[in-house]
Structure formats: structure tokens, C-alpha cells
Scaffold this motif. Sequence first.
Motif, PDB file in Angstrom:
ATOM      1  N   PRO A  56      -4.365  -1.304  14.634  1.00 39.11           N
ATOM      2  CA  PRO A  56      -5.062  -1.196  15.918  1.00 39.11           C
ATOM      3  C   PRO A  56      -4.288  -0.440  16.999  1.00 39.11           C
ATOM      4  O   PRO A  56      -4.825  -0.139  18.054  1.00 39.11           O
ATOM      5  CB  PRO A  56      -5.289  -2.655  16.329  1.00 39.11           C
ATOM      6  CG  PRO A  56      -4.250  -3.439  15.591  1.00 39.11           C
ATOM      7  CD  PRO A  56      -3.982  -2.686  14.318  1.00 39.11           C
ATOM      8  N   THR A  57      -3.012  -0.113  16.728  1.00 39.41           N
ATOM      9  CA  THR A  57      -2.233   0.657  17.708  1.00 39.41           C
ATOM     10  C   THR A  57      -2.429   2.162  17.529  1.00 39.41           C
ATOM     11  O   THR A  57      -1.920   2.950  18.306  1.00 39.41           O
ATOM     12  CB  THR A  57      -0.721   0.339  17.598  1.00 39.41           C
ATOM     13  OG1 THR A  57      -0.220   0.841  16.348  1.00 39.41           O
ATOM     14  CG2 THR A  57      -0.467  -1.160  17.702  1.00 39.41           C
ATOM     15  N   LYS A  58      -3.149   2.563  16.474  1.00 45.10           N
ATOM     16  CA  LYS A  58      -3.391   3.981  16.183  1.00 45.10           C
ATOM     17  C   LYS A  58      -4.894   4.260  16.150  1.00 45.10           C
ATOM     18  O   LYS A  58      -5.698   3.371  15.899  1.00 45.10           O
ATOM     19  CB  LYS A  58      -2.791   4.373  14.826  1.00 45.10           C
ATOM     20  CG  LYS A  58      -1.320   4.083  14.676  1.00 45.10           C
ATOM     21  CD  LYS A  58      -0.475   5.014  15.502  1.00 45.10           C
ATOM     22  CE  LYS A  58       1.021   4.714  15.314  1.00 45.10           C
ATOM     23  NZ  LYS A  58       1.826   5.378  16.325  1.00 45.10           N
ATOM     24  N   ALA A  59      -5.241   5.518  16.391  1.00 48.96           N
ATOM     25  CA  ALA A  59      -6.639   5.942  16.296  1.00 48.96           C
ATOM     26  C   ALA A  59      -6.707   7.300  15.621  1.00 48.96           C
ATOM     27  O   ALA A  59      -5.790   8.114  15.726  1.00 48.96           O
ATOM     28  CB  ALA A  59      -7.271   6.015  17.684  1.00 48.96           C
ATOM     29  N   TRP A 115      -7.614   4.150  25.469  1.00 45.64           N
ATOM     30  CA  TRP A 115      -7.539   5.606  25.354  1.00 45.64           C
ATOM     31  C   TRP A 115      -6.439   5.949  24.367  1.00 45.64           C
ATOM     32  O   TRP A 115      -5.710   5.077  23.928  1.00 45.64           O
ATOM     33  CB  TRP A 115      -7.305   6.265  26.712  1.00 45.64           C
ATOM     34  CG  TRP A 115      -6.086   5.840  27.475  1.00 45.64           C
ATOM     35  CD1 TRP A 115      -5.913   4.665  28.158  1.00 45.64           C
ATOM     36  CD2 TRP A 115      -4.873   6.578  27.663  1.00 45.64           C
ATOM     37  NE1 TRP A 115      -4.668   4.636  28.755  1.00 45.64           N
ATOM     38  CE2 TRP A 115      -4.011   5.793  28.469  1.00 45.64           C
ATOM     39  CE3 TRP A 115      -4.424   7.827  27.236  1.00 45.64           C
ATOM     40  CZ2 TRP A 115      -2.749   6.209  28.847  1.00 45.64           C
ATOM     41  CZ3 TRP A 115      -3.153   8.244  27.621  1.00 45.64           C
ATOM     42  CH2 TRP A 115      -2.330   7.442  28.416  1.00 45.64           C
ATOM     43  N   THR A 116      -6.360   7.208  23.997  1.00 43.13           N
ATOM     44  CA  THR A 116      -5.362   7.595  23.005  1.00 43.13           C
ATOM     45  C   THR A 116      -4.466   8.719  23.526  1.00 43.13           C
ATOM     46  O   THR A 116      -4.917   9.580  24.274  1.00 43.13           O
ATOM     47  CB  THR A 116      -6.021   8.048  21.688  1.00 43.13           C
ATOM     48  OG1 THR A 116      -6.768   9.240  21.928  1.00 43.13           O
ATOM     49  CG2 THR A 116      -6.939   6.973  21.135  1.00 43.13           C
ATOM     50  N   TRP A 117      -3.223   8.685  23.120  1.00 41.68           N
ATOM     51  CA  TRP A 117      -2.220   9.690  23.499  1.00 41.68           C
ATOM     52  C   TRP A 117      -1.927  10.541  22.274  1.00 41.68           C
ATOM     53  O   TRP A 117      -1.433  10.057  21.263  1.00 41.68           O
ATOM     54  CB  TRP A 117      -0.957   8.998  23.987  1.00 41.68           C
ATOM     55  CG  TRP A 117       0.175   9.907  24.308  1.00 41.68           C
ATOM     56  CD1 TRP A 117       1.308  10.106  23.568  1.00 41.68           C
ATOM     57  CD2 TRP A 117       0.309  10.762  25.452  1.00 41.68           C
ATOM     58  NE1 TRP A 117       2.129  11.021  24.193  1.00 41.68           N
ATOM     59  CE2 TRP A 117       1.537  11.446  25.354  1.00 41.68           C
ATOM     60  CE3 TRP A 117      -0.509  11.016  26.557  1.00 41.68           C
ATOM     61  CZ2 TRP A 117       1.979  12.349  26.295  1.00 41.68           C
ATOM     62  CZ3 TRP A 117      -0.072  11.917  27.505  1.00 41.68           C
ATOM     63  CH2 TRP A 117       1.156  12.579  27.375  1.00 41.68           C
ATOM     64  N   VAL A 139      -2.931   4.363  20.492  1.00 43.35           N
ATOM     65  CA  VAL A 139      -3.903   3.688  21.358  1.00 43.35           C
ATOM     66  C   VAL A 139      -3.154   3.018  22.509  1.00 43.35           C
ATOM     67  O   VAL A 139      -2.182   2.295  22.290  1.00 43.35           O
ATOM     68  CB  VAL A 139      -4.722   2.635  20.579  1.00 43.35           C
ATOM     69  CG1 VAL A 139      -5.626   1.841  21.521  1.00 43.35           C
ATOM     70  CG2 VAL A 139      -5.555   3.303  19.492  1.00 43.35           C
ATOM     71  N   LEU A 140      -3.627   3.263  23.733  1.00 51.56           N
ATOM     72  CA  LEU A 140      -3.022   2.671  24.929  1.00 51.56           C
ATOM     73  C   LEU A 140      -4.110   2.004  25.780  1.00 51.56           C
ATOM     74  O   LEU A 140      -5.281   2.345  25.678  1.00 51.56           O
ATOM     75  CB  LEU A 140      -2.306   3.746  25.750  1.00 51.56           C
ATOM     76  CG  LEU A 140      -1.186   4.501  25.028  1.00 51.56           C
ATOM     77  CD1 LEU A 140      -0.730   5.685  25.850  1.00 51.56           C
ATOM     78  CD2 LEU A 140      -0.016   3.578  24.749  1.00 51.56           C
ATOM     79  N   ARG A 141      -3.680   1.076  26.621  1.00 49.36           N
ATOM     80  CA  ARG A 141      -4.603   0.426  27.570  1.00 49.36           C
ATOM     81  C   ARG A 141      -3.889   0.248  28.908  1.00 49.36           C
ATOM     82  O   ARG A 141      -4.092  -0.739  29.584  1.00 49.36           O
ATOM     83  CB  ARG A 141      -5.054  -0.931  27.030  1.00 49.36           C
ATOM     84  CG  ARG A 141      -6.060  -0.852  25.904  1.00 49.36           C
ATOM     85  CD  ARG A 141      -6.503  -2.233  25.442  1.00 49.36           C
ATOM     86  NE  ARG A 141      -7.674  -2.165  24.602  1.00 49.36           N
ATOM     87  CZ  ARG A 141      -7.660  -1.887  23.301  1.00 49.36           C
ATOM     88  NH1 ARG A 141      -6.520  -1.627  22.707  1.00 49.36           N
ATOM     89  NH2 ARG A 141      -8.783  -1.854  22.603  1.00 49.36           N
TER      90      ARG A 141
END
Length: 196
Positions: A56-59, A115-117, A139-141
Motif C-alpha cells: 500500500p506504500t506504492k502505486a 497522491w504519488t511521488w 504513495v503519500l498523504r
Amino acid sequence: MSIIKLTFSCFLLTAAAAILTIAFGTEQAAKPGMELCKHQYALCTSALCIPQPDDPTKAICFCAVEDGASMSSVACNTTQPSTDANGIRTVYSAFSLEQFKQGKKVLRCPNGTPWTWCLNKRCTVDPSDPKKAICVCDVLRTEEWITLGGNCDTATCKTGYWSGATLKDFNEAASFMEKALGLGQSAVKWCQTPKP
């Protein structure tokens, strides 16, 4: 005896410094240095992403493939595109102003939405469409963020997992590119703020 103690103390200080360098060296190296690169790259400024099933930390993000001037925060020779023996093409995600020419606008999204970096991430060019690349991004929030995705619809901030950046990072990158390209005026276009 005091010489042995002094030598041992120096050894401990050296070891501690080495451990700190290993622990924090990566973070220092990752600070943006803003390099103007000129080669093929993945442009994810409006990319739609989906959370990776097993992490869940990646997209997984679907980006455009572009050629020409772009901004990277690592040395350009580390983001050179390549093709392996099986014909699989690798490019890296970079920032450019290209999508403003296509009418894209900057959407501002609130803190806490996903959102994603993607900057500097390794991407695979779609073998069936050389104009598209698939990138795995973080993935960031955190913080207010911006994207060129979402078609100026703030409702998509909560559901889109768009590729984005913090407002500060975006403004610095856009300013860098405008100066590097010698643009007389800003290429950036913003979504209109909805009326309350």
C-alpha cells in the motif's frame, strides 16, 4: 594507558560518525539538485495511479513518454534510457512543462488525500505503445499537493491517486524549467478556485 584510552575514544567517535553517515547519507544525497537533462523520459505530471496490490506504500502509475528537456533531482547520467537484450525499454520519470502545451492545468488538493511521488522513478515503456510507460511510485498523504491530473475536479483528490508534488517542490521545479528554457513568461496554468 591514557594513549590507549584516547585511541579507543577516537575509534568510537569514528565508528559513530560512520554509522550516522550510513543512516543519514541517503537522505542528504536525495535532496534535489535540479539537473536539466535532454533525453527520453517518463512524464507523470497528470498520471493516474492505482495502489499496488501487495504494497500500500506504492502505486502503479501510467505516464507519458517524452523526448527532450526535463528536470531531474539526480545526475542525468543516472536517468539515461536503455533497452535490454529482450527489447524491454527503461526510462526514468522526470519533470517538464510539456503538458501545459496540451491544456493541462494545476489542481490543488488538500493534506491527507492520497497522491504519488514519481520523480526519478524507474519506468518500463509499454511494449505495445512506445508513448506510454508504467512506473512504480511512492504513495503519500502529507501536505497540500498539486497535480495536472483530475481535470480540475477537486472530488478526484480523494480517489484519484494522481501523480503529484508538494506546492513548494512544484513551484521550484517550474521556476527552474522556465529559467533553463529561457521562457519570457510562466507556462503554468492553474485551475480556477471553485466558488464557495
